[in-house]
Design a protein around this motif. Structure first.
Motif, short mmCIF file in Angstrom:
data_model
loop_
_atom_site.label_atom_id
_atom_site.label_comp_id
_atom_site.label_asym_id
_atom_site.label_seq_id
_atom_site.Cartn_x
_atom_site.Cartn_y
_atom_site.Cartn_z
N UNK A 49 -17.92 22.14 53.51
CA UNK A 49 -18.33 23.23 52.63
C UNK A 49 -17.93 24.62 53.10
N UNK A 50 -17.81 25.51 52.14
CA UNK A 50 -17.66 26.94 52.36
C UNK A 50 -16.44 27.29 53.22
N UNK A 51 -15.32 26.65 52.96
CA UNK A 51 -14.07 26.92 53.68
C UNK A 51 -14.25 26.79 55.20
N UNK A 52 -15.02 25.81 55.60
CA UNK A 52 -15.27 25.52 57.02
C UNK A 52 -15.91 26.72 57.72
N UNK A 57 -22.62 24.45 57.63
CA UNK A 57 -22.28 23.20 58.29
C UNK A 57 -22.61 23.27 59.77
N UNK A 58 -23.33 22.27 60.25
CA UNK A 58 -23.72 22.19 61.65
C UNK A 58 -23.61 20.73 62.10
N UNK A 59 -23.94 20.43 63.35
CA UNK A 59 -23.84 19.03 63.79
C UNK A 59 -24.64 18.06 62.93
N UNK A 60 -25.76 18.52 62.37
CA UNK A 60 -26.58 17.66 61.51
C UNK A 60 -25.79 17.17 60.29
N UNK A 61 -24.94 18.03 59.73
CA UNK A 61 -24.10 17.64 58.60
C UNK A 61 -23.25 16.43 58.98
N UNK A 84 -14.72 27.76 64.45
CA UNK A 84 -14.62 26.92 65.65
C UNK A 84 -15.94 26.16 65.85
N UNK A 85 -17.05 26.80 65.51
CA UNK A 85 -18.36 26.15 65.67
C UNK A 85 -18.47 24.90 64.80
N UNK A 86 -17.89 24.94 63.60
CA UNK A 86 -17.93 23.77 62.72
C UNK A 86 -17.06 22.65 63.28
N UNK A 87 -15.90 23.01 63.78
CA UNK A 87 -15.02 22.00 64.37
C UNK A 87 -15.70 21.36 65.58
N UNK A 108 -6.17 22.22 55.86
CA UNK A 108 -5.27 22.62 54.77
C UNK A 108 -4.38 23.79 55.17
N UNK A 109 -4.69 24.45 56.28
CA UNK A 109 -3.88 25.57 56.75
C UNK A 109 -3.67 25.43 58.25
N UNK A 110 -2.55 25.89 58.71
CA UNK A 110 -2.25 25.93 60.14
C UNK A 110 -2.75 27.27 60.66
N UNK A 111 -3.91 27.24 61.35
CA UNK A 111 -4.50 28.47 61.86
C UNK A 111 -4.57 28.45 63.37
N UNK A 112 -4.70 29.62 63.95
CA UNK A 112 -4.83 29.73 65.40
C UNK A 112 -6.10 29.03 65.88
N UNK A 113 -7.19 29.19 65.14
CA UNK A 113 -8.46 28.55 65.51
C UNK A 113 -8.29 27.03 65.57
N UNK A 114 -7.67 26.47 64.55
CA UNK A 114 -7.48 25.02 64.49
C UNK A 114 -6.57 24.54 65.61
N UNK A 115 -5.49 25.26 65.85
CA UNK A 115 -4.56 24.87 66.93
C UNK A 115 -5.24 24.92 68.29
N UNK A 116 -5.96 26.01 68.58
CA UNK A 116 -6.65 26.13 69.87
C UNK A 116 -7.70 25.03 70.03
N UNK A 117 -8.48 24.78 68.98
CA UNK A 117 -9.50 23.73 69.04
C UNK A 117 -8.84 22.39 69.32
N UNK A 118 -7.75 22.09 68.62
CA UNK A 118 -7.04 20.83 68.80
C UNK A 118 -6.60 20.66 70.26
N UNK A 119 -5.98 21.70 70.81
CA UNK A 119 -5.47 21.62 72.18
C UNK A 119 -6.59 21.51 73.21
N UNK A 120 -7.65 22.28 73.02
CA UNK A 120 -8.73 22.32 74.00
C UNK A 120 -9.64 21.10 73.95
N UNK A 121 -9.67 20.40 72.84
CA UNK A 121 -10.60 19.26 72.71
C UNK A 121 -9.87 17.94 72.47
N UNK A 122 -8.58 17.91 72.72
CA UNK A 122 -7.78 16.73 72.40
C UNK A 122 -8.33 15.45 73.06
N UNK A 123 -8.72 15.54 74.31
CA UNK A 123 -9.25 14.35 75.00
C UNK A 123 -10.53 13.85 74.33
N UNK A 124 -11.40 14.77 73.97
CA UNK A 124 -12.66 14.41 73.31
C UNK A 124 -12.37 13.78 71.94
#
Length: 153
Positions: A49-52, A57-61, A84-87, A108-124
């Motif tokens: 919801x709400x464009x992420x 949206x929180x962990x409960x969702x 980043x908190x939603x991711x 749906x978009x290539x953003x800096x937030x998404x890229x950083x989150x992906x790289x920093x949490x890849x193992x998880x």
């Protein structure tokens, strides 16, 4: 405004939040509007919801709405989209599922937030069986082209 004012005067110590009376001791709308816990809901596809944004949206969702695919939109860093908190909430919520179902995250978009989150949490992500679907596909409609992802069930 007049109705809100009357309500506050006729019920001292209580106020209205979205038309619902609340007690100042528990002024958070979430605490007065919380939904009782129940079994999780399983769906094929869920749009975050709400464009992420972290507003809804929180962990409960993610504990309660278990999807094979989550679509993440949002391309407005000034408004915290995607958040980043939603991711991170996806990781936290999925870690409590108790089952290792495959989950695909579709930004749906290539953003800096998404890229950083992906790289920093890849193992998880790998540990939790979460795959991030990146696509360089485009759709052309009426002389316009835009990025797209193809989803097959």
């Amino acid at each position: 405004e007049e109705e809100l004012s009357r309500s506050s005067h006729s019920n001292p110590g209580k106020s209205l939040v979205n038309g619902i009376k609340t007690n100042p001791a528990s002024s958070s709308p979430k605490s007065t509007l919380s939904v009782p816990m129940g079994p999780p809901v399983y769906v094929d596809l869920a749009y975050i919801p709400n464009h992420c944004s972290g507003k809804n949206t929180d962990p409960e969702f993610f504990k309660r709405v278990r999807a094979s695919y989550y679509v993440v939109s949002g391309n407005d860093a000034a408004n915290g989209e995607p958040s980043r908190a939603v991711l991170d909430a996806l990781l936290e919520g999925k870690s409590q599922w108790g089952e290792n179902l495959q989950v695909t995250l579709i930004p749906t978009h290539d953003t800096e937030v998404t890229r950083e989150w992906y790289q920093q949490t890849h193992e998880k992500q790998q540990e939790l069986n979460i795959m991030v679907l990146a696509s360089s596909s485009t759709v052309v409609m009426q002389d316009e082209s835009f990025p797209a992802c193809k989803i097959e069930f």
